[in-house]
Scaffold this active site. Sequence first.
Site, mmCIF file in Angstrom:
data_model
loop_
_atom_site.group_PDB
_atom_site.id
_atom_site.type_symbol
_atom_site.label_atom_id
_atom_site.label_comp_id
_atom_site.label_asym_id
_atom_site.label_seq_id
_atom_site.Cartn_x
_atom_site.Cartn_y
_atom_site.Cartn_z
ATOM 1 N N GLU A 1 0.652 3.245 27.596
ATOM 2 C CA GLU A 1 1.677 3.403 28.662
ATOM 3 C C GLU A 1 1.372 4.645 29.508
ATOM 4 O O GLU A 1 2.284 5.352 29.946
ATOM 5 C CB GLU A 1 3.093 3.519 28.078
ATOM 6 C CG GLU A 1 3.501 2.381 27.157
ATOM 7 C CD GLU A 1 4.048 1.161 27.872
ATOM 8 O OE1 GLU A 1 4.207 1.206 29.103
ATOM 9 O OE2 GLU A 1 4.279 0.156 27.179
HETATM 10 C C1 LIG Z 1 -3.381 -0.256 20.255
HETATM 11 C C2 LIG Z 1 -3.482 -0.297 21.740
HETATM 12 C C3 LIG Z 1 -2.708 -1.171 22.465
HETATM 13 C C4 LIG Z 1 -2.829 -1.239 23.851
HETATM 14 N N1 LIG Z 1 -2.115 -2.192 24.537
HETATM 15 C C5 LIG Z 1 -2.415 -2.405 25.842
HETATM 16 C C6 LIG Z 1 -1.854 -3.525 26.537
HETATM 17 O O1 LIG Z 1 -1.073 -4.302 25.986
HETATM 18 N N2 LIG Z 1 -2.225 -3.729 27.826
HETATM 19 C C7 LIG Z 1 -3.094 -2.904 28.479
HETATM 20 O O2 LIG Z 1 -3.376 -3.142 29.639
HETATM 21 N N3 LIG Z 1 -3.622 -1.815 27.857
HETATM 22 C C8 LIG Z 1 -3.321 -1.561 26.559
HETATM 23 N N4 LIG Z 1 -3.869 -0.491 25.895
HETATM 24 C C9 LIG Z 1 -4.790 0.383 26.626
HETATM 25 C C10 LIG Z 1 -4.212 1.749 26.889
HETATM 26 O O3 LIG Z 1 -3.245 1.652 27.889
HETATM 27 C C11 LIG Z 1 -5.379 2.689 27.250
HETATM 28 O O4 LIG Z 1 -6.097 2.913 26.071
HETATM 29 C C12 LIG Z 1 -4.895 3.977 27.849
HETATM 30 O O5 LIG Z 1 -4.380 3.754 29.136
HETATM 31 C C13 LIG Z 1 -6.017 5.011 27.955
HETATM 32 O O6 LIG Z 1 -7.145 4.472 28.559
HETATM 33 P P1 LIG Z 1 -8.583 4.620 27.861
HETATM 34 O O7 LIG Z 1 -8.457 4.199 26.461
HETATM 35 O O8 LIG Z 1 -9.585 3.949 28.716
HETATM 36 O O9 LIG Z 1 -8.844 6.183 27.854
HETATM 37 P P2 LIG Z 1 -9.438 7.029 29.065
HETATM 38 O O10 LIG Z 1 -8.781 6.668 30.332
HETATM 39 O O11 LIG Z 1 -10.928 6.957 29.002
HETATM 40 O O12 LIG Z 1 -8.979 8.487 28.635
HETATM 41 C C14 LIG Z 1 -9.661 9.255 27.654
HETATM 42 C C15 LIG Z 1 -9.067 10.671 27.667
HETATM 43 O O13 LIG Z 1 -9.287 11.252 28.962
HETATM 44 C C16 LIG Z 1 -8.060 11.676 29.508
HETATM 45 N N5 LIG Z 1 -8.058 11.462 30.946
HETATM 46 C C17 LIG Z 1 -8.358 10.326 31.624
HETATM 47 N N6 LIG Z 1 -8.211 10.526 32.931
HETATM 48 C C18 LIG Z 1 -7.801 11.795 33.099
HETATM 49 C C19 LIG Z 1 -7.475 12.598 34.222
HETATM 50 N N7 LIG Z 1 -7.484 12.120 35.461
HETATM 51 N N8 LIG Z 1 -7.105 13.870 34.005
HETATM 52 C C20 LIG Z 1 -7.033 14.384 32.749
HETATM 53 N N9 LIG Z 1 -7.337 13.675 31.660
HETATM 54 C C21 LIG Z 1 -7.715 12.400 31.827
HETATM 55 C C22 LIG Z 1 -6.985 10.817 28.832
HETATM 56 O O14 LIG Z 1 -5.715 11.438 28.865
HETATM 57 C C23 LIG Z 1 -7.551 10.676 27.428
HETATM 58 O O15 LIG Z 1 -7.196 11.774 26.659
HETATM 59 C C24 LIG Z 1 -3.716 -0.378 24.524
HETATM 60 C C25 LIG Z 1 -4.477 0.543 23.790
HETATM 61 C C26 LIG Z 1 -4.393 0.579 22.420
HETATM 62 C C27 LIG Z 1 -5.272 1.537 21.668
#
Ligand SMILES: Cc1cc2nc3c(=O)[nH]c(=O)nc-3n(C[C@H](O)[C@H](O)[C@H](O)COP(=O)(O)OP(=O)(O)OC[C@H]3O[C@@H](n4cnc5c(N)ncnc54)[C@H](O)[C@@H]3O)c2cc1C
Length: 596
Positions: A406
């Site tokens: 979220e």
């Molecule tokens: C169990 C689970 C259920 C999920 N369910 C859904 C779902 O139903 N539908 C869906 O669409 N998604 C879902 N997700 C995905 C989830 O929303 C994403 O994992 C989340 O948005 C983070 O994206 P990412 O994993 O690519 O991490 P990244 O975006 O790669 O982030 C990695 C780190 O970098 C930091 N970061 C990234 N950008 C910035 C910035 N601009 N400035 C500072 N820090 C930054 C983040 O805060 C994080 O700490 C789910 C994930 C999990 C693990």
Amino acid sequence: MATSLVTKPAAKGGSFLLESASPADVFTPADITDDQKLIGQTAEEFVVNEVLPHVKDLENKKAGLMPELVKKAGELGLMGGGVPEEYGGGGLDKISATVLTEKLSIYGGFAVTHGAHAGIGTLPIVYFGTEEQKKKYLPKLASGEWIGAYCLSEPQAGSDAQNSLTRAELNKEGTHYILNGQKMWITNGGFADLYVVFAKIDGEKFTAFLVERTFPGCKPGNEEHKMGIHGSSTTPVFLENCRVPKENLLHEIGRGHIVAFNILNSGRFTLGASAVGGSKFVLTTAAKYAKERKAFGKQIGDFGMMKEKLAEMAIQLYAVESMVYRSAGNMESAMTAAAGSGDKIQTTMKTLEEYAIESSIAKVYGSEMLDFVVDEAVQIFGGYGFHEDYSVCRAYRDSRINRIFEGTNEINRMLIIQMLMKRAMGGQLALIPAAMKLADEILSGPSLEEAPEGVLADEARVVANAKKMFLQAAGGAVQKFRDKLADEQELIGALANVVMEIYAMESCLLRAQKAAAARGAAASQVMIDATRVFISDAAERVEHESRRAIAAVHEGDMLTTQAAVLKRFAKRGTVNTIALRRNVAAAVQGQESVSV
Ligand SMILES: Cc1cc2nc3c(=O)[nH]c(=O)nc-3n(C[C@H](O)[C@H](O)[C@H](O)COP(=O)(O)OP(=O)(O)OC[C@H]3O[C@@H](n4cnc5c(N)ncnc54)[C@H](O)[C@@H]3O)c2cc1C
């Protein structure tokens, strides 16, 4: 449909930083009506009687079990709270929906399944669907006959969701969009019947589509091997020349971001409510164990350090609960006030946007509170807390995801400040005049202020001064960095922390004052004690974060002056938080299930 008794005019989103609300104006859990409580009771009984007995099988992903429970919950009206009654849903007011979410969140696996289905999987159709789409899908989703999912993330695009590589092309006949790409981390992916999928038409126009599981080319992948929430399903969803009828395009071409981000606003608030429900159950479990477990010939709950843990868990929970219900009350008031003046869905969307700051606060503060509560619960259980046979072990693993999905807590901290600045620049929030007024006040030196009186008067003064610290720090930051402020992420993080602490402190304060006005101070003593502890500690955090912020903005003599001003705003009495926590612990230990 449960009706709410909220009639007060709603405070504007973010206005808590500038105005001091009166206790009578805030909604608190004590204002929940009997009807609303009944919804919560039904939800809680369902989880306790129908879900918890199956946790082992759910954690082992017994085929068909979670969908069966969703269907059962749907039959009781627990899966379509946000769906209007004319499409078979409960059409719940915001308070009832909050109570429902809270009470369904005892077990992480079910809480997440419910959130993905009833929230982000269903609400896009409620808010953005055509009449045909609503009639076709909402009754099935509300009854739990069908399960919904929300497919925004991709392997290379999570926080940066618009960096989507999933493409949609209209076929030659103009009848279907052909979708190609991969969605990642999709909650309910393994058993959903309907996926809200985001893709770029011709690789450019980010757009939402309603994709049925049975559409040719829609292929959910295998279950991910996760750290926690094993009871929930998380899979990739592959789209391989997936044929989606043209009429299943949701909202407008190129407006997918509007669907995605408005739905996330709603999901963030819900996550805060869910954290309240999850942490209440864990605290109740830990308090019970502390009564039963003996060491050195005593109940471990008799040891001061154990009492301190139980008290702090309850105090942080009290803070989040106070914020969540205060925000729910404001949202409900705003929607009630706008009722009859236009389209109900549009009003809801506007309200979600108005309180987007409070929703991000609920998400961040709620998820971090839950992590604290589960961590301390494991500690109270000692070695047993590290064993899978004990529910606190599972709760510890289940909690961690809440800081990631979220919108990660980092992204939400940035959003809090971005949205505040947007509202300030747009004139909806008089932050700039308030910061200028404070700067004048600082120049003219200390003034004799009207001192608050009555219950928690000292704490009221601390909260008022915390708002000044925010204006001082934020005002300096905006003046120095202007449109480059977004590049100063650490500074933004510090300011967001101050904003959250202010909302938390004031929500505790107003709730306790409202309780004291209604029942008398003596009958509200635990709440008053919890508030005093919370504000005493939060004021230290506000001072610390504000000092970090001003040090990143000013230097030399100006920094010395600003630090002296900050010290003046931070001046406060010393509170015996050890004694007060003992009082709170005694109240927690004296209850069957926990509330402050
Ligand atoms: C169990 C689970 C259920 C999920 N369910 C859904 C779902 O139903 N539908 C869906 O669409 N998604 C879902 N997700 C995905 C989830 O929303 C994403 O994992 C989340 O948005 C983070 O994206 P990412 O994993 O690519 O991490 P990244 O975006 O790669 O982030 C990695 C780190 O970098 C930091 N970061 C990234 N950008 C910035 C910035 N601009 N400035 C500072 N820090 C930054 C983040 O805060 C994080 O700490 C789910 C994930 C999990 C693990």
